[in-house]
Structures are given as C-alpha cells and as structure tokens.
Design a protein around this motif. Structure first.
Motif, PDB file in Angstrom:
ATOM      1  N   ARG A   1       0.841  -1.196   0.000  1.00 61.35           N
ATOM      2  CA  ARG A   1       0.000   0.000   0.000  1.00 61.35           C
ATOM      3  C   ARG A   1       0.878   1.249   0.000  1.00 61.35           C
ATOM      4  O   ARG A   1       1.857   1.325   0.738  1.00 61.35           O
ATOM      5  CB  ARG A   1      -0.955   0.009   1.199  1.00 61.35           C
ATOM      6  CG  ARG A   1      -2.106  -0.993   1.041  1.00 61.35           C
ATOM      7  CD  ARG A   1      -3.099  -0.920   2.168  1.00 61.35           C
ATOM      8  NE  ARG A   1      -4.199  -1.841   1.963  1.00 61.35           N
ATOM      9  CZ  ARG A   1      -5.415  -1.500   1.530  1.00 61.35           C
ATOM     10  NH1 ARG A   1      -5.672  -0.226   1.259  1.00 61.35           N
ATOM     11  NH2 ARG A   1      -6.372  -2.393   1.370  1.00 61.35           N
TER      12      ARG A   1
ATOM     13  N   GLY B   1      -1.661   4.182   1.903  1.00 60.39           N
ATOM     14  CA  GLY B   1      -2.924   3.512   2.176  1.00 60.39           C
ATOM     15  C   GLY B   1      -3.638   2.971   0.960  1.00 60.39           C
ATOM     16  O   GLY B   1      -4.601   2.222   1.093  1.00 60.39           O
TER      17      GLY B   1
ATOM     18  N   THR C   1      -0.028   8.055   8.541  1.00 64.02           N
ATOM     19  CA  THR C   1      -1.025   8.051   7.467  1.00 64.02           C
ATOM     20  C   THR C   1      -2.420   7.893   8.033  1.00 64.02           C
ATOM     21  O   THR C   1      -2.673   6.995   8.848  1.00 64.02           O
ATOM     22  CB  THR C   1      -0.766   6.894   6.475  1.00 64.02           C
ATOM     23  OG1 THR C   1       0.542   7.008   5.939  1.00 64.02           O
ATOM     24  CG2 THR C   1      -1.787   6.923   5.346  1.00 64.02           C
TER      25      THR C   1
ATOM     26  N   GLN D   1     -10.296   4.157   9.832  1.00 65.90           N
ATOM     27  CA  GLN D   1      -9.134   3.910   8.994  1.00 65.90           C
ATOM     28  C   GLN D   1      -9.420   2.760   8.024  1.00 65.90           C
ATOM     29  O   GLN D   1     -10.004   1.732   8.387  1.00 65.90           O
ATOM     30  CB  GLN D   1      -7.927   3.551   9.874  1.00 65.90           C
ATOM     31  CG  GLN D   1      -6.611   3.446   9.142  1.00 65.90           C
ATOM     32  CD  GLN D   1      -5.939   4.791   8.925  1.00 65.90           C
ATOM     33  OE1 GLN D   1      -6.606   5.825   8.955  1.00 65.90           O
ATOM     34  NE2 GLN D   1      -4.649   4.778   8.710  1.00 65.90           N
TER      35      GLN D   1
ATOM     36  N   THR E   1      -4.228  -0.492   6.723  1.00 64.52           N
ATOM     37  CA  THR E   1      -3.461   0.754   6.655  1.00 64.52           C
ATOM     38  C   THR E   1      -3.054   1.172   8.064  1.00 64.52           C
ATOM     39  O   THR E   1      -3.880   1.690   8.830  1.00 64.52           O
ATOM     40  CB  THR E   1      -4.277   1.875   5.991  1.00 64.52           C
ATOM     41  OG1 THR E   1      -4.688   1.458   4.692  1.00 64.52           O
ATOM     42  CG2 THR E   1      -3.456   3.149   5.880  1.00 64.52           C
TER      43      THR E   1
ATOM     44  N   ARG F   1      -3.185  -2.615  12.543  1.00 60.05           N
ATOM     45  CA  ARG F   1      -4.018  -2.529  11.346  1.00 60.05           C
ATOM     46  C   ARG F   1      -5.355  -3.219  11.629  1.00 60.05           C
ATOM     47  O   ARG F   1      -5.481  -3.971  12.578  1.00 60.05           O
ATOM     48  CB  ARG F   1      -3.343  -3.223  10.157  1.00 60.05           C
ATOM     49  CG  ARG F   1      -2.041  -2.588   9.711  1.00 60.05           C
ATOM     50  CD  ARG F   1      -1.315  -3.483   8.709  1.00 60.05           C
ATOM     51  NE  ARG F   1      -0.750  -4.672   9.352  1.00 60.05           N
ATOM     52  CZ  ARG F   1      -0.279  -5.725   8.694  1.00 60.05           C
ATOM     53  NH1 ARG F   1      -0.332  -5.745   7.366  1.00 60.05           N
ATOM     54  NH2 ARG F   1       0.227  -6.754   9.353  1.00 60.05           N
TER      55      ARG F   1
END
Length: 737
Positions: free
Chosen positions: A102, A105, A604, A625, A629, A657
């Motif tokens: 990613r 993201g 991020t 989220q 990510t 995550r």
C-alpha cells in the motif's frame, strides 16, 4: 487512429519549437540543484527537463542494501521508502502476486510501473507485474507517491503512484559480473551479466544477463520456482545527434502458492504459523481443494522496448518508444463451489504501443508534448475441473471476464521553468480507454462441455476518459534549503471484472427473474479518481539530509460493495469516497566517513467519508481507517563501513491494522529486524571486486502477520492472512570483472 497520432506529433513539433524560442528569450541564470550526499539511499528525483523535484529515487546503493529480496521484486526494492508498506508471504522477494503493498494507504495494484516511462500492466488482477525483472540490471528505481508528472507513462492508472525503473544500459567498456546466493529452505540464485563495451567501427554496445532462482516454500510443501530471467540490451549511436536503444526481457516462473490463514486461525498464530496446503491428495474433493498441487501458477512474460532519440539542436529533441508485451499465465486454485473443484484462471494478454514525445527549451523554460497509444488484446477466462481419484477432469468453461481489443489514447503536455529562486511546472494529460465488447458463454452439457452462447452475459463496448492536471512549484531558500508544493489528479480504469462476472454467473436465475443482465451491473463501474496535494521541505546540511512531506488526498468513485435488494445479493460498484492525509520523513545522518544512519517514519490517515450500505444495513465506516493501513510506519537502519567490511541492520515497525471496515478484526503491531553484512576485496585474483555477503531475515524469529488479503470495505471475519517468514539466512558471493 493514424490521423490523431500524426496531428498530435505535428502539434508537438510546432509548440516545442515555440518553447525553444521562448527559452532563449527568457534565458536566466540556472539555479544549481540542492546537493545531496552520494551516500544517500533515497534521493529526490525529477524527470528530464524538469525543474521541480517530485519523487524519490532508491539509488543503486539503496538497492544493494536490501539484499536479494530487492533482486526479484520491484516492490521489495522500495521497502526503505517512507509511505510505502511492503508486505509479502515470502520475505525473499518471491511468491508472485501473494503480497500486499500500500502506498499512502492505497493498494499498489491501483498504481503504475514503467520501464523508462513505458507502462507494465495486466488484468486479473489489474496493475503492475513487479516480479518480471532482475533489479541487478537497474541503476535506480524512482517512485512518485502522490503527484505524478504528466510525462510519466501511467498506463491504466496511478492512484497508488507511479514507479519508474531506470535500466543499466550497455556500458562503454567491457565488464562482467557473476553472483551466487545460497540459503535457508534450499534457496539458490545465480545471476550473471556481461557488457561488450563499445565495439570497433560500429560503436554498438551490447549487454546480456541471465538468472536462475529457486527455493522451497518456508512453510508447507512446494517450490517458489524455478524462475528464469533473461535480458538483452543494445545501444547504438546513429551519428552525433541520434541514438537507438533496444531492451528485451523474458521472465518464466513456476510456483506453488502459500495457503492463507482465516481470521479464526489467526487467533492461535503459534499453532497455525506454519499451516499450509496438504502434501498429499485424499481423493475427497472437499479436502483436496487444499492439496498443494492444485494451488499453483505458471507465469510467462516477454517485453520488448525500443528507444529512438533524435537531438537536432541543443534546445530541441524527439523521442520515440515503440514497445510490445506478452503475458501468458495459468493459475490453479481449489474452490469450494460444487462441493470442491479446481478453477483454472487464464490470462492471455498482448499489448503493443508507442510513446512519441518532443522536448524543447532553454535555461529557464522547458516544454514536453507527447502522445501515448496502446492496443491490447486480452483474453481473461476461467475453466473448471472436477477432482477425481485419478486426475483433474475438465468440466467446461467458467466465464469470460475480458475479451477483444482495447485501445488507450493519452496525449499530454508539460511546461517547467525557473525564474530567480522559483521553479515551477504545470502539466495536463488526457486519458481515454476504449474497451471492447464481450460475448457471454456458459459450459454446455457432457461429455465435451462445449461453450454455449449466453446473451445475458454479453457486455457492450465502453469508453472511459478523464483529464489529469498537475501543478508544482518550489522556492529555493538557500543552497541547502528548498520548499515545494504540488497538486495532481490520478486515476485507475475500472477493474475487478472476474468477481462480478462470477457472481452473476453463479446467480443467473435470480438476476434473470428480475430482468437484470450482466451489462446492468457493469453500468455501475466508473473510473476511480484521486486529487492529491503535497507540501514539503528539503534540507541538506554538512552531515545530514531531511525531507519532510505533508500530503492530503480526496478519493472518489471507489469500488465498494453494495446490496441489491432485488436479488438479495451483494456486489461491487464505484460509489465510495475517502479522505487521506499524513506526513512522511526521509532523514539521513552521516555520522562519519564510515557510518550512515537513516530514519524514515510515516503517519497516514485514510478514512471513508461516510458509512457504507451493505446487505440491507449500514456499516459503521465513517471516519474509520481503511483496511490494512497502519497509522504509524517506522523504517530505520544504519550502514557501518570500516575498511572492506559493511554491516547493515534494518528495522521496521508497523503499527496496528484492521482487517475489516468496521474495525472488528484488529491485527497488532510488530517489529522486525533484518541484518546484512559483507566484506569486499578490491582487485584480487584478476577481478575488479569480490564481495562475500551474509543476509539474515527476521533476526529474532518474530511471529507476526505480514499480509492482509482484503479489499478496503472487507466485512468482519472474511479477510485472509499470511504470516511473516520466520528466521532465514543466506550467503552471496559476487565477482565483478
């Protein structure tokens, strides 16, 4: 098409001629670029004729630092760059198409990969094939994570940025190199390259390389090879103002797949850490879908690229890049449908195209005009096999996801220039994708299961188009400081065709009862687009380099699962919206002549703008989220080089995550440490250089989750996972003549 192409070329010549004159009139003192240390592993990069740095480049030293994992996988080569989370089922850079990468993201399959600006892409899955090249043949790898300059070939999409491979073309002098690596789990890799140097009279330069890579899977039965790669290069001057380069790359890979773990199995990772496909078949179809011999793939790719460059004057140049690419892939995979069977997924793809470009300018103003055309013949289809005690028995055609010729048209232009301490660029690209119509078929009756026409599975031709502006500016504060900002729009053409066709085919009766054909489902497919803003600072001191970047992005028309109450089924449509922002830092410290440190952290945030409707209810996704990510990603390492020794520990920390859109399935953080060590002898036994190296992966044998196989809107408990590879070691002996 020919008329459009010729018109684009004519306009390019006229406008670039005008730019050349303008450049002469507006000539000003050219600002020297901010200096960066030659010890940097990641450097700022920019396109030819550009005045604004817009990307990051992993140098040859940065590639070597990452060892053999960066020899066969382009994504692994970007492992030290902030903002990019590279996860794989196998830490040695093997296991094609079983990773999860990613970029800020966004899944890497939605990005672009090019060789000298010529795109590499395919379908099912959409996106780049990062396993086709030997990175020993590359002098550097550049990545544009946010804004992508208009003159970079983005193929069919760049939402996840664009990667540019810069080949090591044949050298001016004779040279040869051989590397041999051996390691855990029967890992073996042999690489050799030879350069002819400039041949007498003709001045032609040739190069050729070959590699053989093979290994056992680190868990379960099966092999990750053999992988054969051959590359041939030619460089020939055509007088003082023109030259020709040719490059052919062949990659042939056979491999067995790793079995993904379920969320339930992940709850006892120690017990299931090495769980994989079964070594032996039982004769029971429901069990034999997990037999390793029925879960494997063969990947064969050929790529041919020519670059013709003509420079009739210092302020004017023309470049022509014709290319051809062929992909032939077969993937066997056990599926639960029908009580257990094997599905064969086929990709037969041929792409041919050309990029024509004109460049002109002077010291303060440069312009580029170009046109990219590509024709692709794509046959994406499945076949079904019954599992019998003796063998796999053919049971007919599955579905056609894509057939026929598609066409890509993409004219583009870019202006860049300098005025005092200011540098700027502006670009505009138009993308038009003409997709072929497709006829539907289903499997006929036994015994031959011949295809039978199914008009409700037909799809009409489609045209997808978008304008892609870019804008960037930089201000040089001093010889060692520069601030910059940029904006750009990126996109990806529609994708994920096969799941939609499969779902319709498996529920034809329900759809037909409601008067719904496959075309109606595809009418909900559109281009995904992203608008990205970057603001950054580059500082270069006597003993350090710092490059912080703040980014913000709005993502629209994301492929998202919706519920259709007419048939009580769920399928994907382009209706999602998301917002992303964060900060990245590239930092290097040169503590002494022998010691270099780097620290590359990333923060991020990528969240859905609203709750998603699913299966008749609403998913609680607003502000959460996006799946897979982490908010925090930390990469650091050092290189200590006393004399001929070099010792390099690398550490990566990945924050928590989630494996579902509503954050019910949380995957914890982990830290992994790798170690590289080597000793180099110069001018020994007739060789220029001999290097003996040791690589250790997962030094402390940490058990962790590496890959999360999930879409951005995956539901609770439906994602699958691959654990990170356990401790492994290998040694490499390299000789440069």
């Amino acid at each position: 098409m020919g008329q459009r192409f010729c018109l684009g070329a004519a306009v390019a010549l006229l406008l670039c001629g005008g730019l050349a004159a303008a450049g002469a009139v507006l000539a000003a003192t050219e600002l020297a670029p901010i200096e960066v240390s030659e010890d940097r592993l990641v450097t700022p990069t920019r396109q030819t004729g550009e005045t604004v740095y817009t990307g990051s480049e992993v140098t040859r030293q940065g590639l070597d630092l990452q060892g053999t994992r960066a020899a066969t996988s382009v994504y692994q080569a970007l492992g030290i760059v902030p903002g990019i989370n590279v996860a794989g089922a196998d830490a040695r850079g093997l296991a094609a198409e079983q990773g999860s990468v990613r970029v800020r993201g966004v899944r890497s399959m939605l990005g672009a990969l090019t060789v000298e600006g010529v795109p590499n892409w395919g379908a099912n899955p959409i996106g780049p094939r990062d396993y086709l090249y030997d990175l020993e043949n590359m002098q550097a790898v550049s990545v544009y994570k946010g804004v992508t300059p208009a003159d970079i070939g983005t193929g069919v999409g760049s939402r996840a940025g664009a990667i540019v491979l810069r080949p090591q073309w044949p050298g001016e002098t004779f040279g040869a190199e051989v590397r041999q690596s051996l390691g855990s789990h029967d890992y073996s890799r042999t690489f050799g390259r030879i350069d002819s140097g400039s041949l007498p009279i003709l001045g032609t330069r040739l190069s050729g390389s070959y590699s053989y890579t093979d290994a056992d899977k680190w868990r379960g039965p099966g092999k990750l090879g053999p992988r054969h790669n051959a590359t041939v290069g030619l460089a020939k001057p055509l007088g003082p103002k023109a030259d020709l380069k040719l490059r052919y790359n062949h990659n042939d890979l056979d491999q067995h797949f790793y079995r993904p773990l379920t969320w339930a199995e992940l709850q006892d990772l120690d017990e299931n850490y090495r769980k994989d496909y079964a070594r032996n078949a039982t004769g029971v179809p429901a069990e034999d879908i997990f037999y390793y011999g029925y879960n494997r793939g063969t990947f064969e790719n050929d790529d041919l690229l020519a670059i013709f460059t003509l420079t009739p004057a210092e302020v004017f140049g023309l470049t022509l890049k014709p290319y051809y690419a062929k992909e032939d892939t077969k993937i066997l995979q056990g599926v639960t449908a029908g009580g257990g069977r094997v599905q064969e997924r086929n990709r037969e793809i041929e792409r041919a195209g050309v990029i024509a470009e004109a460049q002109a300018g002077g010291a303060s103003l440069n312009g580029v005009l170009g046109y990219h055309f590509e024709q692709a013949d794509m046959d994406i289809f499945t076949r079904n096999f019954a599992i019998t005690p003796q063998c796999l028995a053919y049971r007919g055609l599955g579905v056609f996801a894509t057939t026929g010729d598609t066409y890509l048209h993409s004219p583009y232009g870019k202006l860049s220039g300098s005025l005092g301490a200011f540098d700027g660029q502006a670009g505009l690209k138009y993308f038009r994708f003409e997709e072929a119509s497709s006829e539907g078929f289903v499997a006929g009756p036994a015994p031959d299961f011949a295809p039978v026409r199914a008009p409700d599975l037909d799809r009409g031709s489609e045209v997808y188009e978008v304008w892609l502006p870019t804008l960037g500016a930089a201000y040089t504060l001093s010889e060692r400081a520069q601030v910059y900002g940029s904006y750009g729009r990126s996109f990806i053409r529609p994708y994920s065709y096969l799941p939609l066709v499969n779902l319709y085919n498996q529920n034809r009766a329900a759809f037909q009862a409601q008067g719904i054909d496959l075309q109606e489902l595809f009418d909900g497919y559109e281009l995904e687009t992203s608008d990205t803003f970057d603001l950054g600072l580059r500082l270069s001191g006597g003993w350090f380099d710092l490059a912080p970047t703040v980014f913000f992005a709005k993502h629209r028309n994301l492929l998202t699962t919706v519920h259709d109450p007419r048939v009580n089924l769920n399928y994907q449509q382009n209706v999602g919206k998301a917002t992303g922002y964060g900060v990245e830092l590239e930092a290097n410290a040169y503590v002494g002549d022998d010691l270099t440190l780097f620290v590359n952290p990333t923060y991020t945030v990528l969240t859905y703008d609203e709750d998603l409707g699913f299966a008749g209810s609403t998913l609680d996704t607003k502000g959460r989220q996006v799946v897979d990510t982490p908010r925090w990603l930390f990469k650091a390492g050092l290189s200590y080089r006393p004399g001929g020794f070099e010792v390099t520990p690398l550490v990566q920390t990945l924050g928590p995550r989630h494996a579902d859109a509503e954050h019910q399935n949380r995957v914890g953080s982990h830290t992994v440490v790798d170690l590289r060590a080597s000793y180099t002898w110069d001018r020994v036994l007739g060789a220029q250089r001999v290097k003996l190296g040791l690589e250790v992966t997962n030094l402390f044998d940490r058990r962790y989750v590496s890959v999360i196989n999930a879409a951005d809107d995956t539901r609770d408990g439906t994602a699958t996972f691959h654990p990170g590879q356990s401790f492994a070691a290998l040694v490499t002996l390299g000789v440069v003549l």
